[in-house]
Design a protein around this motif. Structure first.
Motif, PDB file in Angstrom:
ATOM      1  N   ASP A   1       0.839  -1.198   0.000  1.00  0.00           N
ATOM      2  CA  ASP A   1       0.000   0.000   0.000  1.00  0.00           C
ATOM      3  C   ASP A   1       0.876   1.250   0.000  1.00  0.00           C
ATOM      4  OD1 ASP A   1      -2.188  -1.588   0.074  1.00  0.00           O
ATOM      5  OD2 ASP A   1      -2.700  -1.194   2.183  1.00  0.00           O
ATOM      6  N   VAL A   2       0.386   2.295  -0.642  1.00  0.00           N
ATOM      7  CA  VAL A   2       1.047   3.597  -0.622  1.00  0.00           C
ATOM      8  C   VAL A   2       0.251   4.502   0.299  1.00  0.00           C
ATOM      9  CG1 VAL A   2       1.756   5.586  -1.977  1.00  0.00           C
ATOM     10  CG2 VAL A   2       1.952   3.290  -2.943  1.00  0.00           C
ATOM     11  N   ILE A   3       0.899   5.062   1.316  1.00  0.00           N
ATOM     12  CA  ILE A   3       0.217   5.884   2.310  1.00  0.00           C
ATOM     13  C   ILE A   3       0.888   7.251   2.389  1.00  0.00           C
ATOM     14  CG2 ILE A   3      -0.580   3.924   3.676  1.00  0.00           C
ATOM     15  CD1 ILE A   3       1.751   4.415   5.562  1.00  0.00           C
ATOM     16  N   ALA A   4       0.172   8.192   2.991  1.00  0.00           N
ATOM     17  CA  ALA A   4       0.704   9.543   3.167  1.00  0.00           C
ATOM     18  C   ALA A   4       1.357   9.665   4.541  1.00  0.00           C
ATOM     19  CB  ALA A   4      -0.418  10.568   3.029  1.00  0.00           C
ATOM     20  N   ALA A   5       2.160  10.679   4.702  1.00  0.00           N
ATOM     21  CA  ALA A   5       2.780  10.929   5.996  1.00  0.00           C
ATOM     22  C   ALA A   5       1.699  11.239   7.023  1.00  0.00           C
ATOM     23  CB  ALA A   5       3.762  12.090   5.896  1.00  0.00           C
ATOM     24  N   GLY A   6       1.815  10.656   8.235  1.00  0.00           N
ATOM     25  CA  GLY A   6       0.829  10.863   9.288  1.00  0.00           C
ATOM     26  C   GLY A   6      -0.341   9.914   9.243  1.00  0.00           C
TER      27      GLY A   6
ATOM     28  N   ARG B   1      -4.691   4.897  25.052  1.00  0.00           N
ATOM     29  CA  ARG B   1      -4.450   4.322  23.712  1.00  0.00           C
ATOM     30  C   ARG B   1      -3.570   5.277  22.920  1.00  0.00           C
ATOM     31  NH1 ARG B   1      -9.540   2.363  20.330  1.00  0.00           N
ATOM     32  NH2 ARG B   1      -9.488   0.805  21.991  1.00  0.00           N
ATOM     33  N   TYR B   2      -2.511   4.708  22.319  1.00  0.00           N
ATOM     34  CA  TYR B   2      -1.569   5.512  21.517  1.00  0.00           C
ATOM     35  C   TYR B   2      -1.614   5.032  20.077  1.00  0.00           C
ATOM     36  CZ  TYR B   2       2.881   7.070  19.527  1.00  0.00           C
ATOM     37  OH  TYR B   2       3.834   7.608  18.709  1.00  0.00           O
ATOM     38  N   THR B   3      -1.861   5.962  19.155  1.00  0.00           N
ATOM     39  CA  THR B   3      -1.937   5.630  17.727  1.00  0.00           C
ATOM     40  C   THR B   3      -0.583   5.882  17.072  1.00  0.00           C
ATOM     41  OG1 THR B   3      -4.287   6.214  17.640  1.00  0.00           O
ATOM     42  CG2 THR B   3      -3.091   6.117  15.539  1.00  0.00           C
ATOM     43  N   VAL B   4      -0.014   4.829  16.493  1.00  0.00           N
ATOM     44  CA  VAL B   4       1.256   4.929  15.764  1.00  0.00           C
ATOM     45  C   VAL B   4       0.952   5.356  14.335  1.00  0.00           C
ATOM     46  CG1 VAL B   4       3.321   3.714  14.994  1.00  0.00           C
ATOM     47  CG2 VAL B   4       2.274   3.130  17.193  1.00  0.00           C
ATOM     48  N   VAL B   5       1.613   6.415  13.886  1.00  0.00           N
ATOM     49  CA  VAL B   5       1.356   6.939  12.540  1.00  0.00           C
ATOM     50  C   VAL B   5       2.626   6.812  11.686  1.00  0.00           C
ATOM     51  CG1 VAL B   5      -0.399   8.530  13.379  1.00  0.00           C
ATOM     52  CG2 VAL B   5       1.979   9.291  13.197  1.00  0.00           C
ATOM     53  N   ALA B   6       2.440   6.916  10.359  1.00  0.00           N
ATOM     54  CA  ALA B   6       3.579   6.831   9.424  1.00  0.00           C
ATOM     55  C   ALA B   6       4.415   8.101   9.514  1.00  0.00           C
ATOM     56  CB  ALA B   6       3.065   6.637   8.008  1.00  0.00           C
ATOM     57  N   PRO B   7       5.714   7.965   9.753  1.00  0.00           N
ATOM     58  CA  PRO B   7       6.565   9.158   9.849  1.00  0.00           C
ATOM     59  C   PRO B   7       6.803   9.833   8.506  1.00  0.00           C
ATOM     60  CG  PRO B   7       7.894   7.181   9.987  1.00  0.00           C
ATOM     61  CD  PRO B   7       6.470   6.726   9.970  1.00  0.00           C
ATOM     62  N   GLN B   8       6.555   9.128   7.408  1.00  0.00           N
ATOM     63  CA  GLN B   8       6.726   9.690   6.070  1.00  0.00           C
ATOM     64  C   GLN B   8       5.785   8.979   5.127  1.00  0.00           C
ATOM     65  OE1 GLN B   8      10.833   8.696   4.909  1.00  0.00           O
ATOM     66  NE2 GLN B   8      10.032   7.061   3.645  1.00  0.00           N
ATOM     67  N   GLY B   9       5.498   9.623   4.000  1.00  0.00           N
ATOM     68  CA  GLY B   9       4.694   8.974   2.994  1.00  0.00           C
ATOM     69  C   GLY B   9       5.537   8.018   2.162  1.00  0.00           C
TER      70      GLY B   9
ATOM     71  N   SER C   1       7.034  -5.764  22.180  1.00  0.00           N
ATOM     72  CA  SER C   1       8.048  -5.405  23.166  1.00  0.00           C
ATOM     73  C   SER C   1       8.748  -4.133  22.723  1.00  0.00           C
ATOM     74  CB  SER C   1       9.061  -6.543  23.324  1.00  0.00           C
ATOM     75  OG  SER C   1       9.674  -6.830  22.066  1.00  0.00           O
ATOM     76  N   ALA C   2       9.434  -3.494  23.651  1.00  0.00           N
ATOM     77  CA  ALA C   2      10.136  -2.253  23.323  1.00  0.00           C
ATOM     78  C   ALA C   2      11.190  -2.524  22.256  1.00  0.00           C
ATOM     79  CB  ALA C   2      10.790  -1.684  24.588  1.00  0.00           C
ATOM     80  N   GLY C   3      11.193  -1.708  21.222  1.00  0.00           N
ATOM     81  CA  GLY C   3      12.158  -1.848  20.132  1.00  0.00           C
ATOM     82  C   GLY C   3      11.722  -2.776  19.026  1.00  0.00           C
ATOM     83  N   MET C   4      10.549  -3.393  19.158  1.00  0.00           N
ATOM     84  CA  MET C   4      10.064  -4.305  18.114  1.00  0.00           C
ATOM     85  C   MET C   4       9.644  -3.508  16.885  1.00  0.00           C
ATOM     86  SD  MET C   4       6.881  -6.977  18.345  1.00  0.00           S
ATOM     87  CE  MET C   4       6.243  -7.784  16.871  1.00  0.00           C
ATOM     88  N   SER C   5      10.032  -3.984  15.686  1.00  0.00           N
ATOM     89  CA  SER C   5       9.667  -3.325  14.432  1.00  0.00           C
ATOM     90  C   SER C   5       8.229  -3.641  14.069  1.00  0.00           C
ATOM     91  CB  SER C   5      10.597  -3.765  13.303  1.00  0.00           C
ATOM     92  OG  SER C   5      11.908  -3.324  13.545  1.00  0.00           O
ATOM     93  N   LEU C   6       7.489  -2.591  13.764  1.00  0.00           N
ATOM     94  CA  LEU C   6       6.081  -2.749  13.391  1.00  0.00           C
ATOM     95  C   LEU C   6       5.874  -2.636  11.882  1.00  0.00           C
ATOM     96  CD1 LEU C   6       4.500  -0.501  16.181  1.00  0.00           C
ATOM     97  CD2 LEU C   6       5.052  -2.947  16.277  1.00  0.00           C
ATOM     98  N   ALA C   7       6.620  -1.757  11.233  1.00  0.00           N
ATOM     99  CA  ALA C   7       6.445  -1.546   9.794  1.00  0.00           C
ATOM    100  C   ALA C   7       7.721  -0.947   9.213  1.00  0.00           C
ATOM    101  CB  ALA C   7       5.251  -0.646   9.514  1.00  0.00           C
ATOM    102  N   ARG C   8       7.866  -1.142   7.924  1.00  0.00           N
ATOM    103  CA  ARG C   8       8.981  -0.552   7.164  1.00  0.00           C
ATOM    104  C   ARG C   8       8.386   0.208   5.992  1.00  0.00           C
ATOM    105  NH1 ARG C   8      12.239  -2.324   2.789  1.00  0.00           N
ATOM    106  NH2 ARG C   8      14.381  -1.508   2.853  1.00  0.00           N
ATOM    107  N   ILE C   9       8.696   1.495   5.891  1.00  0.00           N
ATOM    108  CA  ILE C   9       8.105   2.355   4.858  1.00  0.00           C
ATOM    109  C   ILE C   9       9.218   2.908   3.977  1.00  0.00           C
ATOM    110  CG2 ILE C   9       6.733   4.417   4.419  1.00  0.00           C
ATOM    111  CD1 ILE C   9       5.437   3.986   7.145  1.00  0.00           C
ATOM    112  N   ASN C  10       9.051   2.719   2.678  1.00  0.00           N
ATOM    113  CA  ASN C  10      10.039   3.199   1.699  1.00  0.00           C
ATOM    114  C   ASN C  10       9.478   4.419   0.976  1.00  0.00           C
ATOM    115  OD1 ASN C  10      12.508   1.191   0.206  1.00  0.00           O
ATOM    116  ND2 ASN C  10      12.189   3.326  -0.341  1.00  0.00           N
TER     117      ASN C  10
END
Length: 475
Positions: free
Chosen positions: A133-138, A197-205, A220-229
């Motif tokens: 998927d292609v997403i926008a920043a935030g 509740r904390y919502t994790v958002v995309a740091p970049q599009g 756990s702390a430091g666990m990777s949730l997503a990778r965005i290119n």
């Protein structure tokens, strides 16, 4: 070739004056000897029938020169016209090194963001996202419940209610050290309520390359949730033939063309020249970077890159003017009307219908550009081909830069840079000159670029040119 040579010999013999056909001319021209065109090395002192072939011996006249002396081939003007011989001029032109190579679009691996959990907790909600998927920043990705953050917020609110400014500041600093973003801390201060509740958002599009989280799982702390290119720019990876790798350099501008976009030209720059060449394809990989507004270029698309190198003066002849076989490269120079001299040449790269000549010819000379195969057959029969030179012309040529330490007659001493192809370090050594005229205008201490090859036991310079002050200097 044998049959062709016999045919050419018959054609040329009909056009060239002979004792049998034109006795009045033969009386005026001195005959050196008679010979069989199929066995040119054997000479006879009188005319007659060849003992080797069923044909008459041919005369060799004094004004034609002697094959044993390496003379040129003389052809009567009528024969030149009948064979359709066409000539061309050896030209010196300013020519830019040009490389055209295929490549593919790749994602820019420098524009990557990794989204991680800053504290241990649980996934309460995953938004409708998937890899590709292609997403926008935030854009929201996932909602997390983080118990450590909830406890720290409750502590802060309790301390703030006591009115102790110092304890309140310390408690606020603790929330930041636990990884809470400033925006979340500000929301707690503003509302006076725990933000559970904390919502994790995309740091970049960009493109979601990986999504490693599912609803209900613990993190756990430091666990990777997503990778965005990111998609704002892309790479174009090109495989350049090893022999043309000297044309490319970091920061160089390239033009890209894609079948999808027709004649449209995209501008890119060389962002990296990878340090390893492919041992299987003998190519060097280049990484070009270019902007991608509107995401018109997709990863995996193929195209063609065109790179221009620095310009330099080159000798050019029509490609058809050079006869190339597995053991020689020859051009026929026109010394005079009807007089053709075979010359061993060192061919370089081809540019459209022209061939670069690095050694053997000079600007302004006339060379045969058509019917040279017929002339070559006759020259082979008469034994006027430069065998030694032709062999030397196919020696491997190497290039380097250096400084002239000494200059002598037919040789020179050079302090030159390393030659990786020969595993030579930078050193000082003596070279022979393929032609003494190469030394014209050179002087000791001058910075030069040169090309050389091994001929027998000697290393022979086949091309040498002064460098400008900005490029010269001690190697």
């Amino acid at each position: 070739m044998l049959a062709l040579g016999v045919g050419v010999g018959v054609v040329l013999s009909r056009w060239m004056p002979t004792a049998a056909v034109q006795p009045q001319v033969a009386a005026e021209r001195k005959v050196l000897y008679w010979y069989d065109p199929m066995v040119p090395g054997q000479k006879f002192d009188k005319p007659g029938k060849s003992p080797y072939m069923d044909m008459q011996l041919q005369p060799r006249y004094a004004d034609e020169g002697d094959a044993a002396e390496g003379s040129a081939l003389r052809v009567a003007p009528e024969a030149v016209q009948a064979l359709g011989v066409r000539t061309a001029t050896v030209e010196r032109r300013e020519l830019a090194a040009h490389v055209v190579a295929p490549g593919t679009v790749q994602l820019n691996e420098r524009d990557v963001s990794i989204v991680q959990a800053r504290s241990g907790g649980f996934v309460e909600k995953v938004y409708a996202r998937a890899p590709g998927d292609v997403i926008a920043a935030g854009a929201p990705l996932v909602d997390l419940l983080l118990p450590d953050w909830v406890a720290a917020q409750r502590e802060y609110l309790a301390v703030r209610a006591l009115g102790d400014a110092a304890l309140g500041a310390a408690s606020r600093q603790r929330m930041l050290l636990l990884g809470m973003p400033e925006s979340l801390v500000a929301a707690v201060e503003r509302s006076g309520q725990v933000q559970a509740r904390y919502t994790v958002v995309a740091p970049q599009g960009g493109l979601i390359a990986e999504l490693m989280v599912r609803q209900g799982m613990a993190v756990s702390a430091g666990m990777s949730l997503a990778r965005i290119n990111g998609l704002g720019s892309v790479w174009f990876e090109v495989a350049v033939p090893e022999a043309q790798a000297g044309v490319v350099a970091m920061g160089q501008t390239a033009e890209l063309r894609f079948a999808t976009w027709g004649p449209e030209v995209f501008k890119a720059r060389v962002a990296a020249v990878l340090p390893e060449a492919s041992g299987e394809t003998r190519t060097l990989r280049l990484r070009l970077e270019l902007p991608n507004p509107g995401q018109r270029l997709k990863a995996g698309m193929s195209g063609q890159a065109s790179l221009q190198g620095p310009t330099r003066a080159e000798l050019l002849v029509p490609s058809e003017a050079v006869i190339r076989t597995g053991r020689r490269a020859l051009a026929y120079v026109v010394d005079a009307p009807g007089r053709f001299r075979p010359v061993a040449v060192q061919p370089g790269r081809e540019v459209d219908d022209w061939l670069v000549i690095t050694a053997g010819l000079e600007a302004g000379q006339q060379v045969v550009a058509s019917a040279q195969f017929l002339i070559d057959s006759e020259a082979s029969l008469r034994g006027v081909l430069p065998q030694a030179s032709a062999s030397a012309a196919h020696a491997e040529v190497h290039s380097s830069r250096g400084r002239i330490d000494a200059l002598g007659r037919g040789e020179l001493t050079l302090s030159h840079e390393a030659v990786p192809a020969l595993r030579w370090p930078a050193m000082t050594m003596d070279f022979k000159l393929a032609d003494a005229r190469l030394a014209a205008g050179l002087r000791p201490g001058q910075a030069v670029s040169f090309s050389f090859s091994k001929q027998g036991e000697d290393y022979v310079v086949v091309d040498i040119r002064p460098q400008t002050a900005s490029k010269g200097g001690r190697p």
